[in-house]
Design a protein around this motif. Structure first.
Motif, short mmCIF file in Angstrom:
data_model
loop_
_atom_site.label_atom_id
_atom_site.label_comp_id
_atom_site.label_asym_id
_atom_site.label_seq_id
_atom_site.Cartn_x
_atom_site.Cartn_y
_atom_site.Cartn_z
N HIS A 140 0.84 -1.19 0.00
CA HIS A 140 0.00 0.00 0.00
C HIS A 140 0.88 1.25 0.00
CE1 HIS A 140 -3.75 -2.15 0.83
NE2 HIS A 140 -3.12 -2.83 1.77
N GLY A 141 0.39 2.31 -0.64
CA GLY A 141 1.14 3.56 -0.61
C GLY A 141 0.35 4.72 -1.17
N TYR A 142 0.39 5.83 -0.46
CA TYR A 142 -0.20 7.08 -0.92
C TYR A 142 0.91 8.12 -1.02
CZ TYR A 142 -5.30 6.26 -0.34
OH TYR A 142 -6.60 5.84 -0.47
N LEU A 143 0.86 8.97 -2.04
CA LEU A 143 1.74 10.13 -2.13
C LEU A 143 0.90 11.40 -2.06
CD1 LEU A 143 4.31 9.06 -4.87
CD2 LEU A 143 4.61 9.07 -2.39
N ALA A 144 1.46 12.43 -1.41
CA ALA A 144 0.71 13.66 -1.15
C ALA A 144 1.07 14.76 -2.14
CB ALA A 144 0.97 14.13 0.28
N GLY A 145 0.28 15.82 -2.10
CA GLY A 145 0.55 16.99 -2.92
C GLY A 145 0.03 18.24 -2.26
N GLY A 146 0.17 19.38 -2.93
CA GLY A 146 -0.25 20.64 -2.36
C GLY A 146 -0.72 21.61 -3.41
N PHE A 147 -0.75 22.89 -3.03
CA PHE A 147 -1.18 23.97 -3.91
C PHE A 147 -0.04 24.95 -4.14
CE2 PHE A 147 -5.56 22.91 -2.51
CZ PHE A 147 -6.22 22.97 -3.73
N THR A 205 -0.73 19.76 -7.54
CA THR A 205 -0.05 18.56 -8.02
C THR A 205 0.71 17.91 -6.87
OG1 THR A 205 1.34 17.68 -9.81
CG2 THR A 205 2.06 19.74 -8.81
N SER A 206 1.47 16.88 -7.16
CA SER A 206 2.19 16.16 -6.11
C SER A 206 3.41 16.93 -5.61
CB SER A 206 2.64 14.79 -6.63
OG SER A 206 3.64 14.95 -7.62
N SER A 207 3.85 16.61 -4.41
CA SER A 207 5.03 17.25 -3.83
C SER A 207 6.24 17.08 -4.73
CB SER A 207 5.32 16.66 -2.45
OG SER A 207 4.24 16.87 -1.57
N SER A 208 6.43 15.87 -5.23
CA SER A 208 7.60 15.59 -6.06
C SER A 208 7.55 16.36 -7.38
CB SER A 208 7.74 14.09 -6.32
OG SER A 208 6.58 13.58 -6.93
N SER A 209 6.35 16.52 -7.95
CA SER A 209 6.23 17.27 -9.20
C SER A 209 6.52 18.76 -9.00
CB SER A 209 4.83 17.10 -9.80
OG SER A 209 4.66 15.79 -10.30
N PHE A 210 6.12 19.29 -7.85
CA PHE A 210 6.43 20.70 -7.56
C PHE A 210 7.93 20.94 -7.63
CE2 PHE A 210 2.16 21.40 -5.64
CZ PHE A 210 1.89 22.65 -6.19
N VAL A 211 8.70 19.96 -7.16
CA VAL A 211 10.16 20.11 -7.15
C VAL A 211 10.78 19.74 -8.49
CG1 VAL A 211 12.31 19.34 -6.07
CG2 VAL A 211 10.28 19.71 -4.67
N SER A 212 10.40 18.59 -9.02
CA SER A 212 11.05 18.10 -10.25
C SER A 212 10.81 19.02 -11.44
CB SER A 212 10.59 16.67 -10.57
OG SER A 212 9.20 16.64 -10.83
N TYR A 213 9.66 19.73 -11.44
CA TYR A 213 9.38 20.66 -12.54
C TYR A 213 9.76 22.10 -12.19
CZ TYR A 213 6.89 16.75 -14.64
OH TYR A 213 6.57 15.52 -15.18
N ARG A 214 10.49 22.28 -11.08
CA ARG A 214 11.06 23.57 -10.66
C ARG A 214 9.99 24.67 -10.59
NH1 ARG A 214 13.64 22.78 -15.18
NH2 ARG A 214 13.45 24.97 -15.80
N LEU A 215 8.83 24.34 -10.07
CA LEU A 215 7.75 25.32 -10.01
C LEU A 215 8.05 26.44 -9.03
CD1 LEU A 215 4.59 23.03 -10.29
CD2 LEU A 215 5.91 24.17 -12.09
N TYR A 216 9.06 26.25 -8.19
CA TYR A 216 9.49 27.33 -7.29
C TYR A 216 10.00 28.54 -8.07
CZ TYR A 216 13.64 24.40 -8.08
OH TYR A 216 14.62 23.63 -8.65
#
Length: 329
Positions: A140-147, A205-216
């Motif tokens: 089992h596994g869930y991954l989180a995300g934010g705004f 989107t997901s936490s990892s996508s926020f970082v990997s796509y450099r949305l910062y």
């Protein structure tokens, strides 16, 4: 007598050959991510633990959608053409509408909550549906995300009114639209350019996508998954049930032991991914906001009249499944 003995011997040889074929097995495991992704690591843990158990069982991993396209993995799994897969279960929502509940806003509050959810009657019911497709859960596994907001912070429903917003999943689009946002659908890989050109003002989107796509580089404010979060996506390691049942007791035990180790790792790494995203955005000078329990409750009330309502209307037995999920504190 000789003829009977010969027949019995031949049957014994055939049985032994069949038994030997089951004993020395190679299982194919497919997923869509790179070899550096946490979901690949989960698969690797199971494979390495099984190899170390020395039970004549090998798991061959096919990463980066090298065996099947991401949304085309569930059907081969149900038919035994594929043995194992790490898959966002909502990808198979077209085959089983009940699976859409595994990407539903406000259903999971935080990582500790999902660890209780997967041990509840809600998951028992989902696994009954999977069993009907000859599928079972190993990990089992869930991954989180934010705004993320280009011009302002997004914590509660009022913050998205009038904003052009990208949401992760149909249920989130329904909820955000009900809160007054305008929805623009696109893959997460296109969020950066859409914000850069002014097409988007907010994204989910997901936490990892926020970082990997450099949305910062595009956002003024980031609301990560914290004590509470809206976006959780169930992404388990699944296995064809008949394939599992045909393995020896020792092979099954090795798989279960590896799965237990992988699930503990999955939970720990999911929490780390959220924390790492916060650090990346802080380093880039982006404001960090927090969603409160009141914000979460307000979002869930909107989801009840939009996303949840649509799910129940479109899914046989949907109300029972939703009630089971919401009953888990």
């Amino acid at each position: 007598m000789l003829k009977t003995t010969s027949i019995a011997a031949a049957a014994a040889v055939a049985t032994a050959m069949s038994f030997g074929a089951v004993q020395a097995a190679e299982l194919k495991l497919s997923h869509q991510w790179s070899t550096s992704d946490v979901r690949h690591k989960v698969a690797e843990i199971v494979a390495s633990e099984v190899a170390a158990a020395n039970v004549d069982l090998e798991i061959k991993i096919y990463p980066s959608k090298s065996l099947f396209k991401p949304r085309e993995q569930y059907n081969p799994l149900t038919r035994g053409r594929l043995d194992m897969v790490v898959l966002p279960l909502s990808y198979a929502g077209g085959q089983q509408p009940a699976y859409n509940l595994t990407l539903m806003p406000g259903l999971v509050k935080n990582h500790d909550h999902w660890s209780r959810l997967v041990e509840s009657p809600f998951m028992d019911k989902l696994e009954e549906i999977m069993a009907g497709d000859d599928v079972m859960v190993l990990v089992h596994g869930y991954l989180a995300g934010g705004f993320g907001g280009k011009d302002r912070c997004i914590t509660g429903p009022d913050d998205v009114k009038g904003l052009q917003t990208r949401a992760a999943g149909k249920a989130f689009e329904q909820m955000l639209a009900a809160a007054g946002a305008s929805i623009t659908s696109m893959p997460s890989s296109e969020i950066y350019s859409a914000m850069q050109t002014g097409v988007l003002q907010a994204a989910n989107t997901s936490s990892s996508s926020f970082v990997s796509y450099r949305l910062y580089e595009q956002l003024k404010c980031y609301t990560p998954a914290g004590d509470v979060a809206l976006w959780f996506m169930y992404q388990p390691l699944l296995m064809n049930k008949t394939t599992f049942d045909n393995l020896s007791a020792e092979q099954q035990a090795a798989l279960k032991a590896g799965a237990a180790k992988a699930q503990a790792y999955y939970l720990d790494e999911a929490k780390k991914a959220d924390a790492a995203s916060v650090e990346a955005f802080k380093k880039a000078g982006v404001e960090i906001a927090s969603m409160s329990n009141d914000d979460f409750t307000a979002w869930r009330e909107i989801a009840k009249t939009s996303s949840y309502k649509a799910f129940v209307e479109q899914t046989p037995g949907g109300q029972e499944l939703l009630d089971l999920a919401l009953s888990v504190e």
